[in-house]
Design an enzyme around this catalytic site. Structure first.
Site, mmCIF file in Angstrom:
data_model
loop_
_atom_site.group_PDB
_atom_site.id
_atom_site.type_symbol
_atom_site.label_atom_id
_atom_site.label_comp_id
_atom_site.label_asym_id
_atom_site.label_seq_id
_atom_site.Cartn_x
_atom_site.Cartn_y
_atom_site.Cartn_z
ATOM 1 N N LYS B 53 -7.259 47.968 -13.342
ATOM 2 C CA LYS B 53 -7.237 47.669 -12.485
ATOM 3 C C LYS B 53 -8.935 46.612 -12.101
ATOM 4 C CE LYS B 53 -6.375 46.765 -8.014
ATOM 5 N NZ LYS B 53 -6.272 47.490 -6.233
ATOM 6 N N SER B 122 -1.657 46.563 -4.232
ATOM 7 C CA SER B 122 -2.317 45.771 -5.071
ATOM 8 C C SER B 122 -2.579 45.784 -6.269
ATOM 9 C CB SER B 122 -4.205 45.781 -3.671
ATOM 10 O OG SER B 122 -4.755 46.601 -4.650
ATOM 11 N N SER B 146 -1.654 50.941 -1.744
ATOM 12 C CA SER B 146 -2.034 50.428 -3.295
ATOM 13 C C SER B 146 -1.658 50.892 -4.501
ATOM 14 C CB SER B 146 -3.359 49.334 -3.414
ATOM 15 O OG SER B 146 -3.001 48.050 -2.039
#
Lengths: 401, 401
Positions: B53, B122, B146
């Site tokens: 990420k 996210s 997330s």
């Protein structure tokens, strides 16, 4: 004197003094001049000249964490605390020397009171630069005793806020449950001014009652510290409270070792040979188990502050075992570990001198989040104490209350 | 197939698919090939193809945090978790798309099951890249929901460890008291393999008793989720427990808002106009007072886990309100916030399909630090459940015990 004149004066003093002292990792001459030219007349901290410990990011400047591993690293952006202080008008002069990874291996910085002595660590350069009047204040961090000890050794004011009050965004991690950003200055008024500007808090009433805590490490304090501390505590009307248990130091060690092992994994796995000796030995030890870590955090979270503080709002204790140790060690954080573990705010004030004529530090602590009250108390205590140990008899509970 | 062949296959699949999907912020073609050539045959995670990420640093690669503010930022060093996974043999393919600052404003990534839908956020790119078979696993983070939500929306396994189990060194902060690094994979076996390699823990016994928790947000779940969940909970022999109080969400909001205001100060002060709308509005609100923050943390630290879990070791609850929402929102983390607040480990498993034919996620949670037991339980539950909702009748407490 214009602000640009003050910046030029600071740069000249650094140029004159720092070859002997070694307080600066990087001086941002051009940036400081530019900040002075652009300063906002109305900013609350207008003209505050600031050093930043070299584990805290300043956008565009090197951030070497005291290690050859990060020598080429430049920070992309300001740490949150740096951005806030810049927005309030502070001018960043550059990066101050830190011990590698803010651990115990000494940096090259010398004590400005005596170049054969250590300035303490890990915020070595911040303490030396402030004490030697290069800047008005310097950002520092504490995981065990890295603000209180160098402030004490250098005879300046050190402030470790309540854990978490100011964040760690942009600060290299050691053990985030303990890591705390604070700062140093030569007088409590400057420290209070910065705190008020950052928090917007109105001035607080000082403590109405002080306590005195020898701690379980009392026997480590040298004779000069013990004598000065007892005299000072008596002058302050600070009644002795029971020392917190030695077990707190074990909790601190468990949390610090678990988190440093976890968070310095990159350095350990990829650059082991470049780590300084104490840190390499520390990281080579067995990390605490997950269960031990959980138990340590849980015990910390359940700590009985009322049992420690009793009816006092502020406790005084030694900041360090004595005056600055010889160059080659950063000294002993024994008097600071439990304070950091508990997240208590702590202020160090110079309050006496040791047998070698160097400063001794007095530590004042409060319950977490009582920072404003602690700083107001420290302001009164600073007025009253003298660094030769001859406190006026007027310092009593009544004067404080 | 050699490891280099596998890397080439992954790169080819990304090249084929990602123009439509938008899961990748940066693909490190040369670096992935080099890692494959240098791979250690004996490494426990040899050949694990990994996405990271884009709020987690990979040394030498861009780390843009989903924001134009950081478009030019390159990470100097690996985040601790990345260094550990690389040392264990994982091969980093590149950086996966995150929403800006891991907040709610949607990124450009699409859901691989239906390009008109959101992959959740996210950790949008991590979930999409794993679901679309670009990589075996992807690192992700969770501050509210997330990991669980995008895993549910993309029909994959999401694992949010106990808070603090893996550190945040080299991870951009949102709210460190909540921020947790975890990962996603297509099956629980891969997630367990990574966990075992990182922790060295032996396999654990699974839970002997499951509970089921509707949560106070039950009415937000759509009908397909409610039906599937109740059927699954019954098949698992999970007796319903009382929902934790809605006040936990208030504690979560207080801590998140205090810490994000504190830790995103640089972005707010220096780049406000470049922040996405939801985040800008969020940060423009009044931050909780220091007292409110302290009280929220204290209440969280004192939470009565036994009161929630009762005799169960693992609770099941929905991972999200239903299947993936339309592109343009990342969905609602209501079913995840209290889990993140409490630091509980959480596993999301795809367990059914919604009315639109997209996956639904089942969340399994345990008390903090019971990660190994939770993962062992999830492995049994995964074997037993089928994504069409026809669970075999053999799934009972006895099968788990």
């Amino acid at each position: 004197m214009t602000l640009s004149d003050r910046v030029e004066g600071a740069l000249a003093r650094i140029a004159l003094r720092d070859s002997a002292l070694g307080a600066w990792a990087h001086v941002d001459t051009a940036g400081a001049r530019q900040q002075a030219r652009r300063a906002d007349d109305a900013a609350p901290l207008r003209g505050l000249l600031l050093g930043v410990k070299d584990i805290i990011d300043v956008g565009g400047l090197p951030c070497g964490v005291g290690s050859p591993i990060f020598r080429e690293r430049h920070a992309f952006a300001d740490a949150a605390i740096v951005a806030r202080l810049k927005a309030l008008g502070a001018i960043v002069l550059g990066k101050t020397v830190t011990t590698a990874f803010a651990f115990l291996d000494p940096a090259a910085t010398r004590n400005p009171h005596d170049l054969s002595r250590s300035p303490g660590g890990s915020s070595s350069g911040s303490a030396a630069a402030v004490a030697d009047r290069h800047v008005d204040a310097a950002l520092a961090t504490q995981t065990a005793g890295s603000i209180a000890r160098p402030a004490a050794f250098c005879g300046i004011v050190g402030y470790k806020p309540t854990h978490g009050l100011f964040g760690l965004a942009g600060v290299a991690a050691s053990a985030p449950t303990l890591d705390t950003v604070g700062w140093m200055s030569r007088d409590i008024a400057t420290t209070c001014r910065i705190h008020a500007a950052l928090t917007g808090e109105p001035p607080s009433r000082p403590a109405s009652r002080l306590g005195s805590c020898r701690t379980v490490h009392w026997e480590r304090a040298d004779e000069a510290m013990r004598d000065a501390f007892l005299l000072c505590a008596a002058a302050l009307g600070a009644a002795e409270v029971a020392s917190p248990p030695a077990a707190l130091d074990v909790l601190h060690a468990t949390i610090m070792r678990f988190e440093m092992t976890r968070d310095l994994a990159t350095e350990w796995l990829q650059h082991r040979e470049l780590l300084p000796q104490s840190l390499r030995e520390f990281l080579s030890g067995a990390a605490p188990t997950d269960d031990a870590y959980r138990a340590a955090r849980s015990a910390r979270n359940g700590f009985d502050f009322d049992g420690l503080f009793g009816a006092s709002q502020v406790l005084v204790l030694p900041s360090a075992a004595g005056e600055a140790v010889a160059f080659g060690s950063t000294g002993d954080p024994a008097f600071n570990r439990f304070v950091t573990l508990l997240g208590c705010p702590s202020v160090t004030l110079p309050f006496a001198r040791g047998l070698g004529g160097l400063p001794l530090g007095l530590q004042l602590i409060a319950r977490p989040h009582e920072d404003a009250m602690l700083l107001a108390t420290a302001a009164i205590v600073e007025q009253a104490i003298r660094d030769d140990g001859s406190w006026p008899s007027g310092i009593t509970q009544a004067a404080l209350g």
